[in-house]
Design a protein around this motif. Structure first.
Motif, PDB file in Angstrom:
ATOM      1  N   LEU A 255       0.829  -1.219   0.000  1.00 51.28           N
ATOM      2  CA  LEU A 255       0.000   0.000   0.000  1.00 51.28           C
ATOM      3  C   LEU A 255       0.857   1.261   0.000  1.00 51.28           C
ATOM      4  O   LEU A 255       0.540   2.262  -0.667  1.00 51.28           O
ATOM      5  CB  LEU A 255      -0.935  -0.005   1.215  1.00 51.28           C
ATOM      6  CG  LEU A 255      -2.040  -1.078   1.201  1.00 51.28           C
ATOM      7  CD1 LEU A 255      -2.834  -1.035   2.504  1.00 51.28           C
ATOM      8  CD2 LEU A 255      -2.969  -0.883   0.007  1.00 51.28           C
ATOM      9  N   GLU A 256       1.971   1.232   0.741  1.00 49.73           N
ATOM     10  CA  GLU A 256       2.867   2.394   0.768  1.00 49.73           C
ATOM     11  C   GLU A 256       3.472   2.641  -0.608  1.00 49.73           C
ATOM     12  O   GLU A 256       3.620   3.786  -1.039  1.00 49.73           O
ATOM     13  CB  GLU A 256       3.963   2.167   1.801  1.00 49.73           C
ATOM     14  CG  GLU A 256       3.475   2.283   3.244  1.00 49.73           C
ATOM     15  CD  GLU A 256       4.596   2.042   4.229  1.00 49.73           C
ATOM     16  OE1 GLU A 256       5.705   1.646   3.776  1.00 49.73           O
ATOM     17  OE2 GLU A 256       4.383   2.227   5.441  1.00 49.73           O
ATOM     18  N   LYS A 257       3.841   1.555  -1.315  1.00 42.98           N
ATOM     19  CA  LYS A 257       4.390   1.722  -2.660  1.00 42.98           C
ATOM     20  C   LYS A 257       3.365   2.348  -3.602  1.00 42.98           C
ATOM     21  O   LYS A 257       3.703   3.155  -4.471  1.00 42.98           O
ATOM     22  CB  LYS A 257       4.842   0.363  -3.208  1.00 42.98           C
ATOM     23  CG  LYS A 257       6.080  -0.182  -2.531  1.00 42.98           C
ATOM     24  CD  LYS A 257       6.465  -1.528  -3.131  1.00 42.98           C
ATOM     25  CE  LYS A 257       7.697  -2.098  -2.455  1.00 42.98           C
ATOM     26  NZ  LYS A 257       8.080  -3.415  -3.032  1.00 42.98           N
ATOM     27  N   LYS A 258       2.105   1.951  -3.450  1.00 42.95           N
ATOM     28  CA  LYS A 258       1.067   2.488  -4.335  1.00 42.95           C
ATOM     29  C   LYS A 258       0.732   3.953  -4.014  1.00 42.95           C
ATOM     30  O   LYS A 258       0.441   4.751  -4.913  1.00 42.95           O
ATOM     31  CB  LYS A 258      -0.195   1.636  -4.219  1.00 42.95           C
ATOM     32  CG  LYS A 258      -0.036   0.243  -4.798  1.00 42.95           C
ATOM     33  CD  LYS A 258      -1.324  -0.550  -4.632  1.00 42.95           C
ATOM     34  CE  LYS A 258      -1.181  -1.952  -5.208  1.00 42.95           C
ATOM     35  NZ  LYS A 258      -2.431  -2.742  -5.054  1.00 42.95           N
ATOM     36  N   THR A 259       0.762   4.351  -2.756  1.00 43.20           N
ATOM     37  CA  THR A 259       0.369   5.721  -2.359  1.00 43.20           C
ATOM     38  C   THR A 259       1.511   6.721  -2.426  1.00 43.20           C
ATOM     39  O   THR A 259       1.283   7.933  -2.401  1.00 43.20           O
ATOM     40  CB  THR A 259      -0.183   5.694  -0.929  1.00 43.20           C
ATOM     41  OG1 THR A 259       0.807   5.135  -0.053  1.00 43.20           O
ATOM     42  CG2 THR A 259      -1.456   4.856  -0.851  1.00 43.20           C
ATOM     43  N   LYS A 260       2.755   6.270  -2.509  1.00 37.49           N
ATOM     44  CA  LYS A 260       3.883   7.197  -2.513  1.00 37.49           C
ATOM     45  C   LYS A 260       3.867   8.126  -3.727  1.00 37.49           C
ATOM     46  O   LYS A 260       4.068   9.355  -3.583  1.00 37.49           O
ATOM     47  CB  LYS A 260       5.193   6.409  -2.455  1.00 37.49           C
ATOM     48  CG  LYS A 260       6.407   7.309  -2.336  1.00 37.49           C
ATOM     49  CD  LYS A 260       7.677   6.475  -2.202  1.00 37.49           C
ATOM     50  CE  LYS A 260       8.883   7.382  -2.084  1.00 37.49           C
ATOM     51  NZ  LYS A 260      10.149   6.617  -1.972  1.00 37.49           N
ATOM     52  N   PRO A 261       3.646   7.651  -4.970  1.00 40.96           N
ATOM     53  CA  PRO A 261       3.591   8.590  -6.110  1.00 40.96           C
ATOM     54  C   PRO A 261       2.491   9.633  -5.947  1.00 40.96           C
ATOM     55  O   PRO A 261       2.666  10.809  -6.306  1.00 40.96           O
ATOM     56  CB  PRO A 261       3.324   7.674  -7.301  1.00 40.96           C
ATOM     57  CG  PRO A 261       3.813   6.343  -6.878  1.00 40.96           C
ATOM     58  CD  PRO A 261       3.537   6.262  -5.428  1.00 40.96           C
TER      59      PRO A 261
END
Length: 309
Positions: A255-261
């Motif tokens: 989830l963090e990878k998806k929300t970072k951008p």
């Protein structure tokens, strides 16, 4: 007389006449004639003795046996005389043939005589007894057959000898391997005997460690029981396990990878002015700064080229 004596010693000679007793005149006369002829041939007189039915029967049996053996001996002696005559005539004929072809014994060299003697000895050894040569050279054939038989026997003996030699070699090989194996086993036994003390010390050490490990096992079992009771008191359930926590952590990272951008984009938007006009002015200001930077770069490059010249 010798036939009578030998027959008297024969247990198969009957001692009674067929009549079972009494005198038989013809038999008595035959016995007296036989005794007279035998003692006359020996140059002695017939001794006086009493003629009884038992003695007459025994002497008659001896006389009959003696006459039969004498007749057989006469036949055999006649046959031997005939063969001797044939051998002599054959020898004379062969001698004449040899003399006619120049192979008489007097004209032969010592080597030829020796060879002939060797051939004769070999023939005697091979038991060749041909008295005459037939049309198909039977004597030579007999000699060759005997020689062939000796050769076959020799071949058989050689084959048996080779077989025994091969078996001996195999047994010798097995014996060598067995001795090598025995030596290896003795060395292994000696090595094991030498390692007995070391192994006993190591086993004693392991025994001590085993006692310690048994004590630790009881301690760990008690601690496990205590921790299990503690988890039950705090309301721990099997759903909250290490595997579940690991899966939740991995899901959080995704989830963090998806929300970072998205967060980065939002942060860039926060640097812009809130008004559109101000935003246009800010953009124009950035363009002027960019043009000034390009002009400054050109001046620096021009001055650098001038200095180089």
């Amino acid at each position: 007389m010798s036939d009578l004596i030998s027959a008297a010693s024969d247990p198969a000679v009957p001692t009674e006449s067929k009549s079972g007793g009494g005198f038989d005149t013809a038999r008595v006369a035959q016995v007296k004639a036989c005794l007279a002829s035998q003692f006359d041939a020996a140059g002695k007189d017939v001794p006086e003795f009493e003629y009884t039915p038992r003695s007459i029967a025994h002497l008659h049996a001896l006389a009959t046996s003696s006459q039969a053996k004498t007749h057989a001996a006469t036949i055999v002696s006649a046959d031997l005389r005939q063969k001797a005559a044939e051998y002599r005539s054959q020898a004379v004929r062969i001698k004449e043939i040899l003399e006619n072809v120049g192979l008489a014994q007097e004209s032969l060299s010592p080597g030829a005589i020796g060879s002939a003697q060797v051939l004769a000895n070999v023939s005697n050894l091979l038991n060749v007894r041909d008295t005459e040569m037939s049309r198909d050279d039977g004597g030579v054939c007999s000699f060759l057959v005997a020689m062939g038989d000796i050769s076959l026997r020799k071949t058989g003996v050689e084959e048996k000898r080779d077989k025994v030699r091969k078996e001996s070699e195999v047994l010798l090989d097995y014996t060598r391997k067995a001795l090598a194996r025995l030596t290896y086993l003795k060395k292994t036994l000696q090595k094991l005997d030498d390692e007995v003390a070391t192994c006993e010390a190591q086993m004693l050490h392991w025994k001590t460690n085993l006692a310690i490990m048994v004590s630790k096992e009881r301690q760990y079992i008690q601690q496990h029981s205590n921790y299990k009771g503690l988890l039950n008191r705090v309301g721990y359930t099997p759903d909250i396990s290490h595997g579940v926590l690991t899966e939740m952590s991995e899901h959080r990272k995704e989830l963090e990878k998806k929300t970072k951008p998205i967060l980065d984009t939002l942060r860039s938007y926060q640097d812009l002015p809130p008004d559109k006009a101000l935003a246009a002015l800010a953009i124009e200001d950035k363009r002027r700064q960019y043009a000034a930077a390009e002009k400054y770069l050109e001046e620096v490059l021009h001055s650098a080229l001038t200095t180089t010249e």
